[in-house]
Design a protein around this motif. Structure first.
Motif, PDB file in Angstrom:
ATOM      1  N   LEU A  44       0.743  -1.134   0.084  1.00  0.00           N
ATOM      2  CA  LEU A  44       0.121  -0.050  -0.087  1.00  0.00           C
ATOM      3  C   LEU A  44       0.761   1.233   0.064  1.00  0.00           C
ATOM      4  N   GLN A  45       2.060   1.212   0.846  1.00  0.00           N
ATOM      5  CA  GLN A  45       2.714   2.576   0.884  1.00  0.00           C
ATOM      6  C   GLN A  45       3.642   2.642  -0.349  1.00  0.00           C
ATOM      7  N   LEU A  46       4.107   1.492  -1.065  1.00  0.00           N
ATOM      8  CA  LEU A  46       4.801   1.634  -2.415  1.00  0.00           C
ATOM      9  C   LEU A  46       3.866   2.026  -3.530  1.00  0.00           C
ATOM     10  N   THR A  47       2.470   1.612  -3.216  1.00  0.00           N
ATOM     11  CA  THR A  47       1.408   2.083  -4.258  1.00  0.00           C
ATOM     12  C   THR A  47       1.458   3.897  -4.089  1.00  0.00           C
ATOM     13  N   PHE A  48       1.184   4.214  -2.733  1.00  0.00           N
ATOM     14  CA  PHE A  48       1.419   5.559  -2.461  1.00  0.00           C
ATOM     15  C   PHE A  48       2.522   6.484  -2.864  1.00  0.00           C
ATOM     16  N   ASP A  49       3.683   5.857  -2.743  1.00  0.00           N
ATOM     17  CA  ASP A  49       5.210   6.525  -3.042  1.00  0.00           C
ATOM     18  C   ASP A  49       5.079   6.757  -4.701  1.00  0.00           C
ATOM     19  N   ARG A  50       4.517   5.639  -5.555  1.00  0.00           N
ATOM     20  CA  ARG A  50       5.090   5.848  -6.845  1.00  0.00           C
ATOM     21  C   ARG A  50       4.299   6.705  -7.497  1.00  0.00           C
ATOM     22  N   PHE A  51       3.410   7.411  -6.765  1.00  0.00           N
ATOM     23  CA  PHE A  51       2.442   8.654  -7.162  1.00  0.00           C
ATOM     24  C   PHE A  51       2.945   9.940  -7.247  1.00  0.00           C
ATOM     25  N   GLU A  52       3.918  10.090  -6.309  1.00  0.00           N
ATOM     26  CA  GLU A  52       4.498  11.301  -5.887  1.00  0.00           C
ATOM     27  C   GLU A  52       4.819  11.936  -7.025  1.00  0.00           C
ATOM     28  N   ASP A  53       4.524  13.304  -7.102  1.00  0.00           N
ATOM     29  CA  ASP A  53       4.801  14.152  -8.223  1.00  0.00           C
ATOM     30  C   ASP A  53       3.604  13.959  -9.294  1.00  0.00           C
ATOM     31  N   ILE A  54       2.542  13.131  -8.961  1.00  0.00           N
ATOM     32  CA  ILE A  54       1.706  13.020 -10.157  1.00  0.00           C
ATOM     33  C   ILE A  54       0.478  13.830  -9.458  1.00  0.00           C
ATOM     34  N   CYS A  55       0.169  13.596  -8.206  1.00  0.00           N
ATOM     35  CA  CYS A  55      -0.829  14.319  -7.345  1.00  0.00           C
ATOM     36  C   CYS A  55      -0.726  14.237  -6.009  1.00  0.00           C
ATOM     37  N   PRO A  56      -1.028  15.470  -5.351  1.00  0.00           N
ATOM     38  CA  PRO A  56      -0.664  15.782  -3.857  1.00  0.00           C
ATOM     39  C   PRO A  56      -1.210  14.838  -3.004  1.00  0.00           C
ATOM     40  N   PRO A  57      -0.811  14.535  -1.727  1.00  0.00           N
ATOM     41  CA  PRO A  57      -1.257  13.878  -0.769  1.00  0.00           C
ATOM     42  C   PRO A  57      -2.728  13.982  -0.529  1.00  0.00           C
ATOM     43  N   GLU A  58      -3.101  15.312  -0.446  1.00  0.00           N
ATOM     44  CA  GLU A  58      -4.492  15.858  -0.091  1.00  0.00           C
ATOM     45  C   GLU A  58      -5.710  15.412  -1.102  1.00  0.00           C
ATOM     46  N   ASN A  59      -5.065  14.851  -2.509  1.00  0.00           N
ATOM     47  CA  ASN A  59      -5.925  14.224  -3.512  1.00  0.00           C
ATOM     48  C   ASN A  59      -5.852  12.883  -3.720  1.00  0.00           C
ATOM     49  N   ILE A  60      -5.159  12.147  -2.524  1.00  0.00           N
ATOM     50  CA  ILE A  60      -5.359  10.682  -2.561  1.00  0.00           C
ATOM     51  C   ILE A  60      -6.407  10.169  -1.772  1.00  0.00           C
ATOM     52  N   TRP A  61      -7.091   9.035  -2.188  1.00  0.00           N
ATOM     53  CA  TRP A  61      -8.180   8.436  -1.478  1.00  0.00           C
ATOM     54  C   TRP A  61      -7.850   6.801  -1.739  1.00  0.00           C
ATOM     55  N   VAL A  62      -8.520   6.396  -0.342  1.00  0.00           N
ATOM     56  CA  VAL A  62      -8.392   4.844  -0.179  1.00  0.00           C
ATOM     57  C   VAL A  62      -9.829   4.508  -0.070  1.00  0.00           C
ATOM     58  N   VAL A  63     -10.112   3.302  -0.858  1.00  0.00           N
ATOM     59  CA  VAL A  63     -11.483   2.445  -0.463  1.00  0.00           C
ATOM     60  C   VAL A  63     -11.005   1.221   0.089  1.00  0.00           C
ATOM     61  N   THR A  64     -11.379   0.958   1.352  1.00  0.00           N
ATOM     62  CA  THR A  64     -11.077  -0.365   1.980  1.00  0.00           C
ATOM     63  C   THR A  64     -12.361  -0.792   2.762  1.00  0.00           C
ATOM     64  N   ASN A  65     -12.078  -1.838   3.060  1.00  0.00           N
ATOM     65  CA  ASN A  65     -13.216  -2.540   4.184  1.00  0.00           C
ATOM     66  C   ASN A  65     -13.153  -1.764   5.486  1.00  0.00           C
ATOM     67  N   VAL A  66     -14.214  -1.705   6.223  1.00  0.00           N
ATOM     68  CA  VAL A  66     -14.233  -0.982   7.389  1.00  0.00           C
ATOM     69  C   VAL A  66     -12.984  -1.699   8.561  1.00  0.00           C
ATOM     70  N   ARG A  67     -12.945  -3.056   8.342  1.00  0.00           N
ATOM     71  CA  ARG A  67     -12.307  -3.552   9.220  1.00  0.00           C
ATOM     72  C   ARG A  67     -10.810  -2.978   9.380  1.00  0.00           C
ATOM     73  N   TYR A  68     -10.425  -2.495   8.109  1.00  0.00           N
ATOM     74  CA  TYR A  68      -9.011  -1.827   7.784  1.00  0.00           C
ATOM     75  C   TYR A  68      -8.785  -0.474   7.967  1.00  0.00           C
ATOM     76  N   ALA A  69      -9.710   0.175   8.588  1.00  0.00           N
ATOM     77  CA  ALA A  69      -9.476   1.438   8.762  1.00  0.00           C
ATOM     78  C   ALA A  69      -8.212   2.078   9.422  1.00  0.00           C
ATOM     79  N   ASP A  70      -8.202   1.361  10.726  1.00  0.00           N
ATOM     80  CA  ASP A  70      -6.886   1.772  11.379  1.00  0.00           C
ATOM     81  C   ASP A  70      -5.704   1.619  10.758  1.00  0.00           C
ATOM     82  N   ILE A  71      -5.536   0.404   9.999  1.00  0.00           N
ATOM     83  CA  ILE A  71      -4.296   0.070   9.382  1.00  0.00           C
ATOM     84  C   ILE A  71      -3.945   1.128   8.410  1.00  0.00           C
ATOM     85  N   VAL A  72      -4.741   1.388   7.706  1.00  0.00           N
ATOM     86  CA  VAL A  72      -4.799   2.361   6.217  1.00  0.00           C
ATOM     87  C   VAL A  72      -4.322   3.642   7.126  1.00  0.00           C
TER      88      VAL A  72
END
Length: 357
Positions: A44-72
């Protein structure tokens, strides 16, 4: 340039419960949340990393299951906490994408969006950024939907394929072609024919479009689903959002975006690409993407010694001393007191046995 970047949004789909890398991954902590590569960053973190310079962190969204909210939130503290959207149940990729699309549309109707899985790897980051940026430019100027097609390196039967019309490229971009058809995972003979024709590409599940384009596609091809998320426009970004999602999300059809939209829409394009992609579906696929020693062994861990051992993957990242002798074509993996030793060729059978026992 700044305005274009600020219009770019990334959606990371991270709701899968796959435990294919047992014993490292489990239903409580699927592979997207573990450091499969032994590099100090999860998939997950590597996916986030590879979009550096493509879009800012405040424009990144993660859709996940409710059980994984804290880990995300723990693994991606850089993104706004209200950009972690929680599915109350599994409903495949179409409802996931519809939900986040209406959510983005409310705050930025002109947004340009990339949708990517959370558990894939890319080995050539600079080429990945180049391809994604050229596709974002294309979608920003058109009503096109683009999917990235990976140039196949073998007759793989574990991936779906995209058939491209390579006779004529788009006038706006010579790297982008119309899609002729989407094909299900083939048998080996069919896969060999795909490779020979050179017009078939692996379907990586990475999509690029304007938010208005995908919302309109849902309205046309999935009207019942679109009505659910359209009706909640006044509720998004309020304290009531999660409660309404918990009520309405289970009403959505359980369907992939490929079936729901991609196979029906007319303005569908593919950008063939080659940036070292893998969906990491097996220990064997991880081995293909990881450097090997002179004997074909892949070692992920800091304290591994091998003797008379060939074509094996050894994954032990918890600092135990590991010595392996005399194996050929095996997986050796350890996590939290669980140890896997099995033939690479028997991986699927043994994984099912381990999960059931």
């Amino acid at each position: 340039m700044e305005e274009k970047i600020s219009r770019n949004h990334l959606v990371i789909m991270a709701g899968g419960i796959g435990s294919r890398f047992w014993p490292m991954s489990t239903a409580d902590k699927p592979k997207q949340f573990i450091d499969v590569l032994g590099v100090g960053r999860t998939l997950l973190q590597l996916t986030f990393d590879r979009f550096e310079d493509i879009c800012p962190p405040e424009n990144i969204w993660v859709v996940t299951n409710v059980r994984y909210a804290d880990i995300v939130h723990e693994q991606l503290p850089e993104i706004p906490i209200d950009h972690i959207l929680l599915e109350p149940c599994r409903r495949n990729t179409a409802p996931c994408i519809a939900y986040v699309s209406w959510r983005i549309k409310k705050i930025d109707p002109k947004a340009n969006v990339v949708v990517a899985p959370s558990d894939h790897i890319v080995t050539n980051g600079s080429e990945f950024k180049r391809v994604v940026n050229t596709c974002l430019k294309f979608t920003s100027e058109t009503d096109a939907i683009i999917t990235l097609g990976m140039k196949p390196t073998r007759p793989e039967t574990g991936y779906g394929y995209i058939q491209a019309d390579l006779t004529t490229s788009s006038a706006r971009n010579k790297e982008i072609y119309r899609v002729d058809s989407f094909r299900e995972k083939p048998d080996e003979q069919t896969a060999k024919q795909y490779i020979k024709s050179k017009s078939y590409f692996w379907n990586a599940g990475i999509f690029i479009w304007r938010v208005s384009t995908i919302v309109n596609a849902f309205r046309i091809y999935m009207p019942a689903m679109s009505k659910i998320f359209e009706s909640m426009l006044p509720i998004y970004e309020t304290e009531e959002e999660q409660r309404f999602i918990n009520q309405r999300y289970p009403e959505c059809e359980n369907i992939s975006v490929d079936y729901a939209i991609m196979e029906k829409a007319s303005e569908i394009f593919v950008c063939p690409a080659n940036f070292g992609w893998s969906d990491l579906g097996t220990w064997g696929s991880l081995m293909e993407q990881t450097p090997k020693d002179l004997y074909g062994n892949c070692k992920i861990g800091s304290n591994i010694s091998l003797y008379d051992t060939h074509n094996c993957i050894i994954h032990t990242t918890e600092n135990q001393k590991v010595v392996v002798q005399g194996l050929d074509g095996y997986i050796v993996a350890e996590k939290d007191g669980k140890l896997l030793i099995c033939k690479l060729s028997e991986e699927q059978k043994i994984r099912q046995f381990a999960e059931e026992s």
